[in-house]
Motif scaffolding. Structure first.
Motif: not given
Length: 334
Positions: A108-135
């Motif tokens: 869900t969008v809400e769960e996604g936002r929670e992941i983003v917020a947690a990564a920002q707060k912890a200062g860790v790198t978060l990347m999403i695997g939209h692999v087609e961009r790398f085709n």
């Protein structure tokens, strides 16, 4: 670069893979072959999955996340089923571990936002695997349309029913790739959504015709289904100055340009690289981790694409106007 980043660059990264299905096993295979990376192991509750991944990548395997954490990792890739992304990503972030989460970012969008917020707060790198961009074919299309006035985009992503599919339909499984590409090609948000969905054979939608308008005025169309006996993946982009066609499977990209009043034009094949998209994606993730850079596909971008995909599933289709409504003078659009 942070002091932690410079330490990682010197020592080599300790990386783990969570989820050892088809995708996770591929992650492990690629990571095992990357320089400056130590593949600590894969995590999966299924013994059969663990065996497959260890045979493919020649690494250790763990039954639980805690076992992986105890072994010590700097970064992980999350290729577990989507409904587990939220729980797994938050556990990794809580342990100060950098995370690449396969698309879609969460259920869900809400769960996604929670992941983003947690990564920002912890200062860790978060990347999403939209692999087609790398085709490499997609990269060639993106380069060809750089600086152009884009008018329309059409993307086809079709194929047979996937045996591995679980609890999502074509919009979340397939079209979310192309929603991300439309946003990336146009560098603009999608502001209008007009979906047509059908469940012809499957329980979830297995045909989707999706129309969009971006904030920059680009019209875009995605045709996706699980009813085609063969795989097809294509992108066409019309701009004021050229027409670009890309086959994402054969990786052939063609550009039409130099349009003349008599209808003639010139045509050329564009150079396309040969990288394996997953390898290019994982290298980009690890580079962002080492250098403390903004990753190629941010958590916010992953959430935005999921939000549009979710809107496609929630927007009710409106019945066509009855014929009496057409009697008055028609308003000309424009």
């Amino acid at each position: 670069m942070s002091s932690k980043g410079s330490q990682l660059a010197k020592a080599g990264l300790r990386v783990g893979v969570i989820g050892a299905g088809v995708m996770g096993s591929n992650h492990a295979r690629v990571l095992a072959g990357l320089p400056g990376v130590s593949l600590v192991g894969v995590v999966d509750p299924s013994p059969a999955h663990r065996t497959r991944a260890t045979e493919l990548a020649g690494c250790n395997s763990f039954e639980t996340l805690d076992q992986l954490f105890a072994a010590g990792v700097d970064a992980v890739t999350v290729a577990a089923p989507t409904h587990l992304h939220h729980e797994v990503a938050l556990a990794c972030i809580a342990n100060n571990i950098h995370v690449l989460v396969e698309k879609p970012i969460a259920s869900t969008v809400e769960e996604g936002r929670e992941i983003v917020a947690a990564a920002q707060k912890a200062g860790v790198t978060l990347m999403i695997g939209h692999v087609e961009r790398f085709n490499p074919a997609v990269a060639a299309v993106k380069q060809a349309i750089a600086g152009e006035d884009i008018l329309s985009i059409a993307i086809t992503r079709v194929g047979p029913f996937p045996p591995r599919m679980s609890n999502v339909g074509v919009v979340i499984d397939l079209a979310v790739h192309d929603i991300d590409l439309i946003r990336w090609f146009t560098e603009s948000d999608i502001v209008e959504v007009q979906p047509q969905l059908s469940s012809a054979v499957a329980e979830r939608e297995d045909i989707a015709l999706l129309q969009f308008r971006t904030a920059s005025g680009v019209l875009a169309h995605i045709n996706t289904n699980w009813l085609t006996p063969f795989k097809a993946r294509s992108v066409t982009v019309a701009t004021r100055g050229k027409y670009v066609m890309g086959d994402l499977l054969t990786r052939q990209v063609t550009e039409c340009f130099g349009f003349k009043p008599d209808g003639s034009y010139s045509m050329r094949h564009l150079p396309v690289g040969h990288d394996e998209p997953l390898r290019a994606e994982l290298i980009a993730f690890l580079k962002a981790v080492r250098n403390g850079e903004t990753p190629a596909v941010t958590g916010d971008e992953g959430v935005a694409s999921l939000e549009i995909a979710t809107q496609c599933l929630e927007t009710p289709s409106r019945p066509a106007a009855k014929s009496p409504a057409l009697k008055g003078p028609r308003r000309v659009a424009g």
